[in-house]
Design an enzyme around this catalytic site. Structure first.
Site, PDB file in Angstrom:
ATOM      1  N   ILE A  10       1.117   0.390  -3.150  1.00  0.00           N
ATOM      2  CA  ILE A  10       2.413   0.829  -3.674  1.00  0.00           C
ATOM      3  C   ILE A  10       2.643   2.274  -3.254  1.00  0.00           C
ATOM      4  CG2 ILE A  10       3.761   1.248  -5.760  1.00  0.00           C
ATOM      5  CD1 ILE A  10       2.306  -1.008  -7.097  1.00  0.00           C
ATOM      6  N   GLY A  39      -1.878  -2.670  -3.788  1.00  0.00           N
ATOM      7  CA  GLY A  39      -0.848  -3.705  -3.876  1.00  0.00           C
ATOM      8  C   GLY A  39      -0.949  -4.744  -2.783  1.00  0.00           C
TER       9      GLY A  39
END
Length: 282
Positions: free
Chosen positions: A73, A132
């Protein structure tokens, strides 16, 4: 064929006209090593839904533009989320917390959209697959990588608990002991270790071999009965959270409605005629 005008973080391409039912969905922020922006979390489920609903699509290959699959992220996005809630209602932690909870749910749903997609999603990982990126690939149906791939469950190093699916899905893929060690240390591990744990099914020599190999595998899956393929994905995902008996009951119910399809008749006919079967699109 390319379709990317409606996305800022993604690109959809039908790259091989001889293999028209395999589409590639690219994470498309190569200058940021495909870090996940806030826009990604609204665009990704929309892109998957469009592919799922497209009868021309049988298999989706998920890849990353540039040298890396996904660096996690975007920290700027995390900072933006944190700052917006602190500034919104700074004197009321309950309301800011409830708002943040809804944001996390939305981001979780974006990753879970991979499992909710009827079509098979195959991850092709090159370079870094961090934080992520692990959330994303653990939701995929099959995972492959090339020799330069590096993985890390990185969230503990940036002061957060991984909350988009890694802690829920990774133990079922690599085993609880491996998962907790990787999640608590945040260490980097390479392609061969990932294969040894079962995180990826095969390691290819380089990016070109990865792309060609994964497309060949995807083409093979796409040649099979689409009802059988989506049924297999659906039953496996449902059975993961069921007892054996409940899983057997579920697949019996599924096949009682799907087994008498034209696909089965076509397979039998093709075998008798010594030809490849041809199936209707979904």
């Amino acid at each position: 064929m390319s379709s990317s005008s409606s996305y800022t973080s993604l690109e959809i391409i039908q790259e091989d006209t001889t293999n028209p039912s395999v589409f590639t969905l690219y994470l498309n922020r190569p200058t940021r090593h495909n870090a996940l922006s806030l826009a990604f979390f609204s665009e990704f489920p929309r892109a998957l839904s469009s592919l799922d609903q497209n009868p021309e699509v049988s298999v989706i290959v998920l890849s990353g533009r540039g040298k890396h699959f996904c660096s996690g992220i975007d920290l700027a996005a995390l900072n933006s989320i944190s700052s917006s809630y602190d500034d919104d209602v700074p004197s009321d932690r309950g309301r800011s917390g409830e708002k943040l909870l809804r944001q996390i749910y939305m981001m979780q749903e974006a990753v879970s959209a991979i499992e909710k997609c009827r079509k098979v999603v195959v991850a092709a990982v090159n370079g870094a697959c961090i934080g992520g990126g692990i959330d994303i690939i653990t939701a995929c149906d099959i995972r492959y990588c090339c020799e330069d791939a590096k993985f890390s469950v990185k969230e503990v190093d940036v002061g957060i608990t991984a909350d988009l699916g890694t802690l829920q899905r990774l133990p079922g893929i690599v085993g609880f002991g491996n998962a907790i060690e990787l999640a608590l240390t945040g260490r980097l591990f390479g392609a061969e270790e990932a294969k040894g744990m079962g995180l990826v099914s095969k390691v290819f020599g380089n990016k070109n071999e990865l792309d060609q190999g994964v497309r060949a595998i995807a083409k093979g899956i796409a040649s099979k009965s689409p009802l059988a393929v989506i049924g297999t994905k659906n039953v496996l995902l449902k059975s993961r959270d069921m007892s054996v008996q409940h899983g057997l009951d579920y697949v019996a119910t599924w096949n009682s409605s799907m087994l008498l399809s034209d696909d089965l008749k076509e397979v039998i006919s093709a075998q008798k005629q010594k030809r490849k079967p041809s199936f209707s699109k979904l």
